[in-house]
Design a protein around this motif. Structure first.
Motif, PDB file in Angstrom:
ATOM      1  N   PHE A 150       5.552   2.852  -3.080  1.00  0.00           N
ATOM      2  CA  PHE A 150       7.004   2.938  -3.063  1.00  0.00           C
ATOM      3  C   PHE A 150       7.407   3.716  -1.819  1.00  0.00           C
ATOM      4  O   PHE A 150       7.045   4.886  -1.664  1.00  0.00           O
ATOM      5  CB  PHE A 150       7.504   3.651  -4.319  1.00  0.00           C
ATOM      6  CG  PHE A 150       9.009   3.713  -4.454  1.00  0.00           C
ATOM      7  CD1 PHE A 150       9.681   2.798  -5.244  1.00  0.00           C
ATOM      8  CD2 PHE A 150       9.744   4.699  -3.806  1.00  0.00           C
ATOM      9  CE1 PHE A 150      11.065   2.860  -5.388  1.00  0.00           C
ATOM     10  CE2 PHE A 150      11.119   4.764  -3.941  1.00  0.00           C
ATOM     11  CZ  PHE A 150      11.785   3.842  -4.736  1.00  0.00           C
ATOM     12  N   VAL A 151       8.138   3.067  -0.921  1.00  0.00           N
ATOM     13  CA  VAL A 151       8.583   3.697   0.321  1.00  0.00           C
ATOM     14  C   VAL A 151      10.102   3.617   0.409  1.00  0.00           C
ATOM     15  O   VAL A 151      10.679   2.542   0.205  1.00  0.00           O
ATOM     16  CB  VAL A 151       7.964   3.011   1.559  1.00  0.00           C
ATOM     17  CG1 VAL A 151       8.578   3.557   2.847  1.00  0.00           C
ATOM     18  CG2 VAL A 151       6.454   3.205   1.571  1.00  0.00           C
ATOM     19  N   GLU A 221       9.390  -4.534  10.412  1.00  0.00           N
ATOM     20  CA  GLU A 221       8.184  -3.756  10.727  1.00  0.00           C
ATOM     21  C   GLU A 221       7.505  -3.276   9.454  1.00  0.00           C
ATOM     22  O   GLU A 221       6.281  -3.434   9.281  1.00  0.00           O
ATOM     23  CB  GLU A 221       8.549  -2.555  11.596  1.00  0.00           C
ATOM     24  CG  GLU A 221       8.888  -2.900  13.031  1.00  0.00           C
ATOM     25  CD  GLU A 221       9.318  -1.680  13.815  1.00  0.00           C
ATOM     26  OE1 GLU A 221       9.008  -1.623  15.023  1.00  0.00           O
ATOM     27  OE2 GLU A 221       9.976  -0.785  13.231  1.00  0.00           O
ATOM     28  N   LEU A 222       8.280  -2.687   8.578  1.00  0.00           N
ATOM     29  CA  LEU A 222       7.710  -2.113   7.362  1.00  0.00           C
ATOM     30  C   LEU A 222       7.033  -3.176   6.512  1.00  0.00           C
ATOM     31  O   LEU A 222       5.897  -2.982   6.034  1.00  0.00           O
ATOM     32  CB  LEU A 222       8.820  -1.414   6.570  1.00  0.00           C
ATOM     33  CG  LEU A 222       8.386  -0.554   5.383  1.00  0.00           C
ATOM     34  CD1 LEU A 222       7.404   0.514   5.819  1.00  0.00           C
ATOM     35  CD2 LEU A 222       9.603   0.072   4.717  1.00  0.00           C
ATOM     36  N   CYS A 223       7.679  -4.303   6.332  1.00  0.00           N
ATOM     37  CA  CYS A 223       7.098  -5.373   5.519  1.00  0.00           C
ATOM     38  C   CYS A 223       5.865  -5.981   6.192  1.00  0.00           C
ATOM     39  O   CYS A 223       4.873  -6.302   5.528  1.00  0.00           O
ATOM     40  CB  CYS A 223       8.141  -6.447   5.239  1.00  0.00           C
ATOM     41  SG  CYS A 223       9.455  -5.913   4.116  1.00  0.00           S
ATOM     42  N   LEU A 231      -0.956  -5.426   1.123  1.00  0.00           N
ATOM     43  CA  LEU A 231       0.052  -5.039   0.151  1.00  0.00           C
ATOM     44  C   LEU A 231       1.053  -6.179  -0.042  1.00  0.00           C
ATOM     45  O   LEU A 231       1.627  -6.666   0.925  1.00  0.00           O
ATOM     46  CB  LEU A 231       0.795  -3.777   0.611  1.00  0.00           C
ATOM     47  CG  LEU A 231      -0.055  -2.512   0.726  1.00  0.00           C
ATOM     48  CD1 LEU A 231       0.688  -1.448   1.515  1.00  0.00           C
ATOM     49  CD2 LEU A 231      -0.427  -1.983  -0.658  1.00  0.00           C
ATOM     50  N   ARG A 232       1.251  -6.588  -1.280  1.00  0.00           N
ATOM     51  CA  ARG A 232       2.210  -7.636  -1.595  1.00  0.00           C
ATOM     52  C   ARG A 232       3.584  -7.004  -1.821  1.00  0.00           C
ATOM     53  O   ARG A 232       3.731  -6.081  -2.619  1.00  0.00           O
ATOM     54  CB  ARG A 232       1.787  -8.365  -2.864  1.00  0.00           C
ATOM     55  CG  ARG A 232       2.724  -9.514  -3.270  1.00  0.00           C
ATOM     56  CD  ARG A 232       2.387 -10.024  -4.657  1.00  0.00           C
ATOM     57  NE  ARG A 232       2.698  -9.040  -5.692  1.00  0.00           N
ATOM     58  CZ  ARG A 232       1.846  -8.656  -6.649  1.00  0.00           C
ATOM     59  NH1 ARG A 232       0.633  -9.174  -6.716  1.00  0.00           N
ATOM     60  NH2 ARG A 232       2.218  -7.762  -7.545  1.00  0.00           N
ATOM     61  N   ALA A 256       9.000  -1.761  -2.514  1.00  0.00           N
ATOM     62  CA  ALA A 256       7.978  -1.573  -3.541  1.00  0.00           C
ATOM     63  C   ALA A 256       6.932  -2.652  -3.339  1.00  0.00           C
ATOM     64  O   ALA A 256       7.266  -3.837  -3.188  1.00  0.00           O
ATOM     65  CB  ALA A 256       8.588  -1.665  -4.946  1.00  0.00           C
ATOM     66  N   ALA A 257       5.648  -2.252  -3.331  1.00  0.00           N
ATOM     67  CA  ALA A 257       4.578  -3.195  -3.034  1.00  0.00           C
ATOM     68  C   ALA A 257       3.364  -2.892  -3.909  1.00  0.00           C
ATOM     69  O   ALA A 257       3.225  -1.798  -4.465  1.00  0.00           O
ATOM     70  CB  ALA A 257       4.191  -3.122  -1.559  1.00  0.00           C
ATOM     71  N   THR A 258       2.481  -3.879  -4.009  1.00  0.00           N
ATOM     72  CA  THR A 258       1.273  -3.748  -4.816  1.00  0.00           C
ATOM     73  C   THR A 258       0.056  -4.065  -3.953  1.00  0.00           C
ATOM     74  O   THR A 258       0.059  -5.041  -3.194  1.00  0.00           O
ATOM     75  CB  THR A 258       1.300  -4.720  -6.016  1.00  0.00           C
ATOM     76  OG1 THR A 258       2.455  -4.413  -6.817  1.00  0.00           O
ATOM     77  CG2 THR A 258       0.033  -4.596  -6.865  1.00  0.00           C
TER      78      THR A 258
END
Length: 260
Positions: A150-151, A221-223, A231-232, A256-258
């Motif tokens: 979580f960023v 950039e972040l994605c 990370l999905r 939010a990513a997994t």
């Protein structure tokens, strides 16, 4: 009244940078806004625990620990960690505090975490594009498969067009003294200088100012960095209210990513 008596009656507060940071934030409001979203994203407490990346003075870490999570708080600032440990003792929260830069997270903290969160300007404070990308890589390596990241950062893309770019005021009360804080953001090429000015009244108006350099990461950039690290991306929100991210209107960028 003599000069010595005046100094005793009207001393200028001497705080560390971490203590000034605490005086610039309404922590009750932040905890009420952030913790319900974090617990929803991470789910019930698990064996792997949660890592607070750039934990600062540790308020979120303590709040999560009080809810049953095993929490490790990591920060590069020993001053911040001193206040975080003091806060943990005061609240009775069981939080492990570790001094570590993002670049050494995997080596210092190990892997297998159920969740990692990095809030506010903590990620941007890495300072450069390469350092922020490396931080995301380290976060991914510290997560177990299926672990959640979580960023939350500011929506810097929308802020670039604001001149001057001001955020606040934020008002807090500590030990009976009211502090009012404003932040000014100044974008220069790829970087951003943020200056926090806190004013208070103590036999006249006084102020304290401190600055630091941020790297204003974009949504793309972040994605991209997350996906490159396995990370999905599960969600992109514009605030803790969890509305869809809008590059022109959102105050925040939350991802939010997994780990897959």
């Amino acid at each position: 009244m003599t000069e010595a008596q005046q100094r005793q009656v009207d001393p200028t507060p001497t705080f560390t940078s971490a203590e000034w940071y605490d005086r610039s934030i309404d922590w009750a409001a932040r905890i009420a806004r952030e913790i319900p979203v974090l617990t929803d994203v991470f789910g019930p407490p698990g064996r792997g625990g949660i890592l607070d990346a750039g934990c600062g003075t540790g308020h979120q870490a303590c709040a999560l620990a009080k809810k049953g999570y095993r929490v490790v708080g990591a920060d590069i600032s020993s001053e911040m960690l001193d206040v975080a440990r003091r806060h943990a003792r005061t609240t009775g929260a069981d939080v492990k505090s570790v001094c570590a830069p993002y670049a050494s997270f995997r080596e210092t903290l190990g892997g297998g975490f159920d969740g990692i969160y990095c809030l506010a300007n903590s990620l941007a404070a890495a300072g450069t594009c390469d350092a922020v990308a490396q931080a995301i890589q380290q976060f991914a390596e510290c997560l177990r498969p299926g672990g959640r990241l979580f960023v939350q950062i500011l929506n810097f893309a929308a802020m670039r067009g604001e001149i001057p770019c001001i955020r606040g005021p934020r008002v807090t009360s500590v030990d009976g003294c009211e502090y009012v804080s404003l932040r000014q953001f100044h974008f220069v090429e790829e970087g951003c200088q943020v200056t926090n000015v806190t004013i208070w009244r103590q036999t006249g108006w006084r102020y304290h100012a401190q600055s630091r350099t941020l790297y204003p990461s974009t949504r793309d950039e972040l994605c991209t960095w997350c996906r490159h690290c396995g990370l999905r991306i599960d969600a992109e929100w514009g605030s803790y209210a969890r509305e869809p991210f809008d590059i022109d209107r959102s105050a925040d960028l939350i991802v939010a990513a997994t780990r897959v």
